[in-house]
Scaffold this motif. Structure first.
Motif, PDB file in Angstrom:
ATOM      1  N   ALA A  11      -3.389 -33.519  -8.969  1.00 15.04           N
ATOM      2  CA  ALA A  11      -4.510 -33.808  -9.881  1.00 15.04           C
ATOM      3  C   ALA A  11      -4.042 -34.676 -11.042  1.00 15.04           C
ATOM      4  CB  ALA A  11      -5.092 -32.493 -10.403  1.00 15.04           C
ATOM      5  N   ILE A  13      -6.614 -35.563 -13.369  1.00  7.29           N
ATOM      6  CA  ILE A  13      -7.427 -34.789 -14.319  1.00  7.29           C
ATOM      7  C   ILE A  13      -7.566 -33.411 -13.675  1.00  7.29           C
ATOM      8  CG2 ILE A  13      -9.708 -34.509 -15.395  1.00  7.29           C
ATOM      9  CD1 ILE A  13      -8.244 -36.874 -16.631  1.00  7.29           C
ATOM     10  N   LYS A  14      -7.191 -32.387 -14.410  1.00 12.45           N
ATOM     11  CA  LYS A  14      -7.007 -31.064 -13.798  1.00 12.45           C
ATOM     12  C   LYS A  14      -8.276 -30.226 -13.721  1.00 12.45           C
ATOM     13  CE  LYS A  14      -2.596 -32.032 -14.048  1.00 12.45           C
ATOM     14  NZ  LYS A  14      -1.771 -32.308 -12.878  1.00 12.45           N
ATOM     15  N   TYR A  15      -8.310 -29.443 -12.671  1.00 18.27           N
ATOM     16  CA  TYR A  15      -9.298 -28.364 -12.511  1.00 18.27           C
ATOM     17  C   TYR A  15      -8.595 -27.110 -13.011  1.00 18.27           C
ATOM     18  CZ  TYR A  15     -10.926 -24.627  -9.228  1.00 18.27           C
ATOM     19  OH  TYR A  15     -11.330 -23.455  -8.645  1.00 18.27           O
ATOM     20  N   TRP A  16      -8.946 -26.658 -14.176  1.00 13.55           N
ATOM     21  CA  TRP A  16      -8.302 -25.453 -14.729  1.00 13.55           C
ATOM     22  C   TRP A  16      -9.347 -24.719 -15.557  1.00 13.55           C
ATOM     23  CZ3 TRP A  16      -4.446 -23.000 -12.909  1.00 13.55           C
ATOM     24  CH2 TRP A  16      -3.839 -21.995 -13.647  1.00 13.55           C
ATOM     25  N   SER A 106      -2.100 -24.612  -1.097  1.00  8.55           N
ATOM     26  CA  SER A 106      -3.393 -24.025  -0.730  1.00  8.55           C
ATOM     27  C   SER A 106      -4.431 -25.127  -0.495  1.00  8.55           C
ATOM     28  CB  SER A 106      -3.870 -23.011  -1.770  1.00  8.55           C
ATOM     29  OG  SER A 106      -4.241 -23.658  -2.953  1.00  8.55           O
ATOM     30  N   SER A 146     -10.364 -22.663  -1.319  1.00 12.95           N
ATOM     31  CA  SER A 146      -9.471 -22.966  -2.457  1.00 12.95           C
ATOM     32  C   SER A 146     -10.035 -24.198  -3.153  1.00 12.95           C
ATOM     33  CB  SER A 146      -8.061 -23.251  -1.938  1.00 12.95           C
ATOM     34  OG  SER A 146      -7.264 -23.750  -2.985  1.00 12.95           O
ATOM     35  N   GLY A 147     -10.324 -24.082  -4.442  1.00 16.18           N
ATOM     36  CA  GLY A 147     -11.027 -25.160  -5.162  1.00 16.18           C
ATOM     37  C   GLY A 147     -10.448 -26.538  -4.912  1.00 16.18           C
ATOM     38  N   SER A 148      -9.145 -26.688  -5.141  1.00  8.84           N
ATOM     39  CA  SER A 148      -8.545 -28.019  -5.056  1.00  8.84           C
ATOM     40  C   SER A 148      -8.546 -28.570  -3.625  1.00  8.84           C
ATOM     41  CB  SER A 148      -7.122 -28.006  -5.627  1.00  8.84           C
ATOM     42  OG  SER A 148      -6.375 -26.957  -5.049  1.00  8.84           O
ATOM     43  N   ARG A 151     -10.582 -31.683  -2.649  1.00 14.30           N
ATOM     44  CA  ARG A 151     -10.117 -33.057  -2.875  1.00 14.30           C
ATOM     45  C   ARG A 151      -9.124 -33.513  -1.819  1.00 14.30           C
ATOM     46  NH1 ARG A 151      -8.705 -31.234  -8.694  1.00 14.30           N
ATOM     47  NH2 ARG A 151      -6.779 -30.985  -7.518  1.00 14.30           N
ATOM     48  N   SER A 190      -3.032 -18.972  -9.725  1.00 15.77           N
ATOM     49  CA  SER A 190      -4.008 -19.870 -10.350  1.00 15.77           C
ATOM     50  C   SER A 190      -5.380 -19.202 -10.412  1.00 15.77           C
ATOM     51  CB  SER A 190      -4.037 -21.247  -9.692  1.00 15.77           C
ATOM     52  OG  SER A 190      -4.119 -21.151  -8.325  1.00 15.77           O
ATOM     53  N   HIS A 194      -7.281 -19.544 -13.903  1.00 15.96           N
ATOM     54  CA  HIS A 194      -8.624 -20.123 -14.082  1.00 15.96           C
ATOM     55  C   HIS A 194      -9.502 -19.207 -14.948  1.00 15.96           C
ATOM     56  CE1 HIS A 194      -8.517 -23.600 -11.436  1.00 15.96           C
ATOM     57  NE2 HIS A 194      -7.934 -22.885 -10.492  1.00 15.96           N
ATOM     58  N   MET A 240      -3.228 -29.298 -20.469  1.00 20.63           N
ATOM     59  CA  MET A 240      -3.454 -28.134 -19.602  1.00 20.63           C
ATOM     60  C   MET A 240      -2.399 -27.058 -19.888  1.00 20.63           C
ATOM     61  SD  MET A 240      -3.689 -27.696 -15.462  1.00 20.63           S
ATOM     62  CE  MET A 240      -1.969 -28.052 -15.128  1.00 20.63           C
ATOM     63  N   ASP A 278       1.458 -29.355 -12.286  1.00 24.02           N
ATOM     64  CA  ASP A 278       0.400 -28.417 -11.899  1.00 24.02           C
ATOM     65  C   ASP A 278       0.721 -27.068 -12.529  1.00 24.02           C
ATOM     66  OD1 ASP A 278      -1.525 -29.891 -10.690  1.00 24.02           O
ATOM     67  OD2 ASP A 278      -0.691 -29.731  -8.683  1.00 24.02           O
ATOM     68  N   ALA A 279       0.225 -25.996 -11.933  1.00 29.07           N
ATOM     69  CA  ALA A 279       0.482 -24.676 -12.515  1.00 29.07           C
ATOM     70  C   ALA A 279       1.851 -24.194 -12.060  1.00 29.07           C
ATOM     71  CB  ALA A 279      -0.612 -23.713 -12.099  1.00 29.07           C
TER      72      ALA A 279
HETATM   73  O1  PMV Z   1      -7.216 -24.779  -6.270  1.00 25.64           O
HETATM   74  P1  PMV Z   1      -6.467 -23.851  -7.165  1.00 25.64           P
HETATM   75  O2  PMV Z   1      -7.223 -22.611  -7.488  1.00 25.64           O
HETATM   76  O3  PMV Z   1      -5.072 -23.575  -6.671  1.00 25.64           O
HETATM   77  O4  PMV Z   1      -6.299 -24.576  -8.604  1.00 25.64           O
HETATM   78  C1  PMV Z   1      -5.558 -25.747  -8.789  1.00 25.64           C
HETATM   79  C2  PMV Z   1      -5.121 -25.858 -10.185  1.00 25.64           C
HETATM   80  C3  PMV Z   1      -4.196 -27.000 -10.536  1.00 25.64           C
HETATM   81  O5  PMV Z   1      -3.369 -27.348  -9.445  1.00 25.64           O
HETATM   82  C4  PMV Z   1      -3.306 -26.555 -11.691  1.00 25.64           C
HETATM   83  C5  PMV Z   1      -4.960 -28.224 -11.014  1.00 25.64           C
HETATM   84  C6  PMV Z   1      -5.692 -29.024  -9.967  1.00 25.64           C
HETATM   85  O6  PMV Z   1      -6.707 -29.611 -10.310  1.00 25.64           O
HETATM   86  O7  PMV Z   1      -5.213 -29.125  -8.822  1.00 25.64           O
END
Ligand code: PMV
Length: 323
Positions: A11, A13-16, A106, A146-148, A151, A190, A194, A240, A278-279
């Motif tokens: 990412a 721009i992060k999804y957090w 993930s 898994s959110g990311s 993408r 994560s 979140h 972040m 990332d995280a």
């Molecule tokens: O998809 P998740 O719940 O693992 O969240 C991803 C969180 C970050 O990797 C830190 C940021 C992102 O946008 O990928």
């Protein structure tokens, strides 16, 4: 049988921080739009076929209890979505890169699993029909796993807002060289991170600033201007991690070596590579040319070491049906 290969994404721009939800279809929606680059060398390969009982292997070992429940729920979710019976499946998933180390496994796993499970339940013809005409159905299903992962079904540059993704129409060859300072699993998942993020006092201001930062970042991609892109990447990653540190409870994902490396490169006035994170404690270095030798030299001078994973942009999953 179907075989699907998908790659993680990094990412920019992060999804957090994600929206609260009551229905499963609204699961894993970011509080802000995010933007990423899909990778290509790191790959999750998933094979899936109908079987008399469920049998799931991850990296050749039986899947862990918590992942088993998640995976089984995901099969049910896909069956429900397409109004099909939930069949029993033999699924094998393996990564060609170190798992759980800050390369978002993930994302690639749920991208590949969603396509593979859907193909087994739908059958070849209907799968191809949905893939060609309603890819967003698969993207939304992957996102609920898994959110990311939302993408990772396209590439290279993917913008994700709410339930929609958009591939940005820019071609720019970028490298992502990952410095793996630690391979131990992160202490705070994560999923928990979140939840804690909106509790940081920095979070409301972050949400306000993000729109402009995202616009500028898109302009940098359009112009292929690394020196415009880089500082935005670093500002975003630092922000972040400051949100993480100031959330309730606070989370510190960076290790001493990671911080040492970052403070060293921040001192360099002129560089042709920029970092994002990332995280986790692992550093993703974005550049237009391979920079691995430069990074090795910096680490040698600092007397620190890291496993290195060299990657670059990619275009999303590939799949094939076999007998
Ligand atoms: O998809 P998740 O719940 O693992 O969240 C991803 C969180 C970050 O990797 C830190 C940021 C992102 O946008 O990928």
């Amino acid at each position: 049988m179907i075989k699907v290969i998908a790659s993680p994404n990094i990412a920019f721009i992060k999804y957090w921080g994600k929206k609260e939800f009551t229905q499963d279809q609204d699961r894993n929606i970011g509080l802000n739009p995010s933007l990423s680059m899909t990778l290509s060398r790191a790959q999750t390969t998933v094979t899936c076929r109908l079987s008399e009982t469920d049998h799931f292997l991850v990296n050749k070992a039986p899947v862990k209890e918590k992942d088993l429940i998640k995976l089984s729920d995901h099969i049910q979710r896909i069956a429900d979505f397409f109004q099909l019976p939930r069949k029993t499946l033999h699924i094998e998933s393996s990564n060609n890169f170190p798992t759980g180390t800050g390369i978002a496994s993930s994302a690639s796993a749920y991208a590949a699993l969603t396509l593979a499970i859907s193909a087994c339940l739908l059958g070849k013809e209907r799968f191809i029909e949905v893939y060609e005409n309603r890819l967003s159905d698969f993207i939304n299903l992957a996102r609920r796993g898994s959110g990311s992962a939302a993408r990772s079904l396209e590439g290279p540059f993917v913008y994700w807002n709410d339930k929609k993704t958009q591939v940005l129409p820019y071609q720019w060859k970028l490298y992502d060289t990952v410095l793996i300072f630690s391979s131990t699993e992160k202490k705070v998942s994560s999923t928990d991170g979140h939840k804690y993020a909106p509790l940081s006092p920095l979070f409301p201001e972050r949400l306000q600033k993000l729109e402009l930062r995202t616009q500028k970042l898109i302009q940098a991609l359009e112009k292929q201007n690394l020196h415009q892109l880089g500082p935005l990447l670093e500002e975003e990653a630092d922000e972040m991690h400051n949100v993480m540190r100031s959330s309730t409870p606070p989370i510190e994902y960076q290790s001493a070596e990671c911080r040492q490396f970052l403070s060293e490169i921040k001192k360099q006035a002129q560089r042709d590579f920029y970092y994002t994170l990332d995280a986790g404690p692992n550093v993703h270095i974005i550049s237009e040319k391979p920079v691995v030798e430069i990074l090795k030299k910096i680490m040698k001078d600092l007397d620190i070491s890291a496993e290195i994973w060299e990657d670059e942009q990619g275009y999303g999953p590939s799949w094939e049906f076999t007998n």
